[in-house]
Design a protein around this motif. Sequence first.
Motif, PDB file in Angstrom:
ATOM      1  N   ASP A 103       3.182   7.972  -9.688  1.00 42.83           N
ATOM      2  CA  ASP A 103       4.305   7.998  -8.353  1.00 42.83           C
ATOM      3  C   ASP A 103       4.484   7.387  -7.582  1.00 42.83           C
ATOM      4  OD1 ASP A 103       2.374   9.255  -7.519  1.00 42.83           O
ATOM      5  OD2 ASP A 103       2.486  11.175  -7.401  1.00 42.83           O
ATOM      6  N   GLU A 104       3.748   6.633  -7.233  1.00 44.68           N
ATOM      7  CA  GLU A 104       3.600   5.203  -6.611  1.00 44.68           C
ATOM      8  C   GLU A 104       3.865   4.315  -6.743  1.00 44.68           C
ATOM      9  OE1 GLU A 104      -0.962   6.348  -3.881  1.00 44.68           O
ATOM     10  OE2 GLU A 104      -0.543   5.184  -5.579  1.00 44.68           O
ATOM     11  N   TYR A 105       3.617   3.754  -7.760  1.00 45.54           N
ATOM     12  CA  TYR A 105       4.678   2.853  -8.512  1.00 45.54           C
ATOM     13  C   TYR A 105       6.180   2.808  -8.726  1.00 45.54           C
ATOM     14  CZ  TYR A 105       0.293   0.317  -9.358  1.00 45.54           C
ATOM     15  OH  TYR A 105      -0.992  -0.490  -9.324  1.00 45.54           O
ATOM     16  N   ALA A 106       6.457   4.156  -8.973  1.00 45.90           N
ATOM     17  CA  ALA A 106       7.797   4.711  -9.062  1.00 45.90           C
ATOM     18  C   ALA A 106       8.723   4.284  -8.195  1.00 45.90           C
ATOM     19  CB  ALA A 106       7.940   6.043  -9.465  1.00 45.90           C
ATOM     20  N   GLN A 107       8.094   4.658  -6.911  1.00 45.21           N
ATOM     21  CA  GLN A 107       8.546   4.567  -4.748  1.00 45.21           C
ATOM     22  C   GLN A 107       8.406   3.286  -4.725  1.00 45.21           C
ATOM     23  OE1 GLN A 107       6.586   5.647  -1.306  1.00 45.21           O
ATOM     24  NE2 GLN A 107       8.351   7.096  -1.073  1.00 45.21           N
ATOM     25  N   ALA A 108       6.926   2.095  -4.812  1.00 46.63           N
ATOM     26  CA  ALA A 108       7.536   1.178  -4.825  1.00 46.63           C
ATOM     27  C   ALA A 108       9.083   0.124  -5.865  1.00 46.63           C
ATOM     28  CB  ALA A 108       6.256   0.229  -5.337  1.00 46.63           C
ATOM     29  N   ALA A 109       8.348   0.806  -6.938  1.00 47.08           N
ATOM     30  CA  ALA A 109       9.713  -0.367  -7.803  1.00 47.08           C
ATOM     31  C   ALA A 109      11.104   0.165  -6.888  1.00 47.08           C
ATOM     32  CB  ALA A 109       9.485   0.039  -9.330  1.00 47.08           C
ATOM     33  N   HIS A 165       1.373  -1.682   0.137  1.00 47.50           N
ATOM     34  CA  HIS A 165      -0.182   0.201   0.160  1.00 47.50           C
ATOM     35  C   HIS A 165       1.108   1.472   0.036  1.00 47.50           C
ATOM     36  CE1 HIS A 165      -3.884  -1.711   0.073  1.00 47.50           C
ATOM     37  NE2 HIS A 165      -3.672  -2.745   1.448  1.00 47.50           N
ATOM     38  N   ILE A 166       2.041   1.492  -0.548  1.00 47.70           N
ATOM     39  CA  ILE A 166       2.641   2.460  -1.143  1.00 47.70           C
ATOM     40  C   ILE A 166       1.910   3.383  -1.772  1.00 47.70           C
ATOM     41  CG2 ILE A 166       4.409   3.122  -2.306  1.00 47.70           C
ATOM     42  CD1 ILE A 166       5.610   1.489  -0.055  1.00 47.70           C
ATOM     43  N   ALA A 167       2.462   4.690  -0.127  1.00 53.18           N
ATOM     44  CA  ALA A 167       1.347   6.078  -0.561  1.00 53.18           C
ATOM     45  C   ALA A 167       2.291   7.259  -0.475  1.00 53.18           C
ATOM     46  CB  ALA A 167       0.160   5.863   0.144  1.00 53.18           C
ATOM     47  N   LEU A 168       1.600   8.263  -0.970  1.00 51.83           N
ATOM     48  CA  LEU A 168       2.907   9.413  -0.994  1.00 51.83           C
ATOM     49  C   LEU A 168       2.703  10.683   0.108  1.00 51.83           C
ATOM     50  CD1 LEU A 168       4.375   9.141  -4.583  1.00 51.83           C
ATOM     51  CD2 LEU A 168       5.217   8.451  -2.586  1.00 51.83           C
ATOM     52  N   ASP A 169       1.480  11.028  -0.093  1.00 51.26           N
ATOM     53  CA  ASP A 169       0.560  12.638   0.602  1.00 51.26           C
ATOM     54  C   ASP A 169       0.069  11.797   2.156  1.00 51.26           C
ATOM     55  OD1 ASP A 169       1.855  13.499  -1.740  1.00 51.26           O
ATOM     56  OD2 ASP A 169       0.116  13.477  -3.113  1.00 51.26           O
ATOM     57  N   ILE A 170       0.179  10.927   2.693  1.00 48.82           N
ATOM     58  CA  ILE A 170      -0.875  11.011   3.922  1.00 48.82           C
ATOM     59  C   ILE A 170       0.694  10.485   4.644  1.00 48.82           C
ATOM     60  CG2 ILE A 170      -2.631   9.355   2.405  1.00 48.82           C
ATOM     61  CD1 ILE A 170      -0.867   6.405   3.457  1.00 48.82           C
ATOM     62  N   PRO A 171       0.293  10.454   6.001  1.00 50.66           N
ATOM     63  CA  PRO A 171       1.598  11.151   6.914  1.00 50.66           C
ATOM     64  C   PRO A 171       1.951   9.573   7.503  1.00 50.66           C
ATOM     65  CG  PRO A 171      -1.177  11.787   8.374  1.00 50.66           C
ATOM     66  CD  PRO A 171      -1.740  11.034   6.621  1.00 50.66           C
ATOM     67  N   ASP A 172       1.341   8.292   7.189  1.00 49.09           N
ATOM     68  CA  ASP A 172       2.054   7.233   6.805  1.00 49.09           C
ATOM     69  C   ASP A 172       2.859   6.845   6.162  1.00 49.09           C
ATOM     70  OD1 ASP A 172       2.111   4.970   8.346  1.00 49.09           O
ATOM     71  OD2 ASP A 172       0.777   3.589   7.102  1.00 49.09           O
ATOM     72  N   ALA A 183      -1.214   0.971 -15.273  1.00 49.47           N
ATOM     73  CA  ALA A 183       0.081   2.090 -14.503  1.00 49.47           C
ATOM     74  C   ALA A 183       1.269   0.175 -13.712  1.00 49.47           C
ATOM     75  CB  ALA A 183      -0.345   2.432 -13.123  1.00 49.47           C
ATOM     76  N   LEU A 184       0.791  -0.625 -13.704  1.00 48.37           N
ATOM     77  CA  LEU A 184       1.254  -1.344 -12.960  1.00 48.37           C
ATOM     78  C   LEU A 184       2.869  -1.845 -14.201  1.00 48.37           C
ATOM     79  CD1 LEU A 184       0.199  -4.549 -10.671  1.00 48.37           C
ATOM     80  CD2 LEU A 184       1.544  -4.674 -12.466  1.00 48.37           C
ATOM     81  N   ARG A 185       1.944  -2.417 -15.197  1.00 42.67           N
ATOM     82  CA  ARG A 185       2.263  -3.044 -16.591  1.00 42.67           C
ATOM     83  C   ARG A 185       3.382  -1.970 -16.923  1.00 42.67           C
ATOM     84  NH1 ARG A 185       0.556  -6.683 -19.002  1.00 42.67           N
ATOM     85  NH2 ARG A 185      -1.691  -6.839 -19.019  1.00 42.67           N
ATOM     86  N   GLU A 186       2.949  -0.582 -17.115  1.00 46.22           N
ATOM     87  CA  GLU A 186       4.165  -0.165 -17.623  1.00 46.22           C
ATOM     88  C   GLU A 186       5.133  -0.229 -16.599  1.00 46.22           C
ATOM     89  OE1 GLU A 186       2.454   3.912 -17.735  1.00 46.22           O
ATOM     90  OE2 GLU A 186       0.823   3.624 -19.225  1.00 46.22           O
TER      91      GLU A 186
END
Length: 252
Positions: free
Chosen positions: A55-61, A10-17, A83-86
């Motif tokens: 951008d979340e996928y970029a961080q996960a990858a 559950h990678i996310a960028l704009d949340i406190p967690d 987005a996952l496929r890309e």
Amino acid sequence: MIIAQISDTHIALDIPDADRRATDLALSIADINALDPLPDVIVHTGDIVHNGRQDEYAQAAAILANARAPVYVLAGNKDNRTALRETFAADGYLAPNLDFIQYAIERYPVRLLALDTSSVGNKGDFCPERLRHLAGLVAAEATKPIVVFAHHPPFVVSEGPEPVHFESLEVMSELSTLLRRSGRIVAVCSGHVHRSVSSELEGIPAIVAPSIATALRYGSYPPHMRQKPTYYVHRIDPVRGFSTETRVAGDA
Ligand SMILES: [Fe+2]
């Protein structure tokens, strides 16, 4: 053969967690990298990111790229197939001409079948097209054992508030019947439920990996483990069969 299974990052960028989720994944990959022997593969059973954003996928990858073993990913209900496929296309195992993220990995002594159980909502689905495609994947090789990976567990989960994680019991039962009838499936490994579950699908070990995201993980953990991600190491041995070890990352 040794398979490390991680799930529900559950990678996310704009949340406190956000930082904690990235750290949970990084700690898990570092822990897997330190295993001796190193697992042959790492399988991520979906919900890689939380909002399906590029951008979340970029961080996960970027974090997954630190893995020493090859990584294979599945789509969960929070993922965006395009987005996952890309993001992971360059790894070469995602069929470009298929609407679904569904594939077989053939290069190991155990075949890995990755299913796409995503639907428009939170629960799982498996349409006739995916069922036909899966039947073809199963039939394509007749000698090796198979481990199946699916984000939504295609079996009844007795722990937690909901036993069925598919939109329809009938669809889940069609899928589980196909898996059971093949006679070569040694385990079914899922995610989605965010808690550790060990069950069976008419004699086949059927398990659910907890979420790597520690703040989203259910179940009772002692205080010293609450910020430590947990993942699974599956071993498939011709004599001893299938076994699963739970690993606590960041314990070293
Ligand atoms: Fe999830």
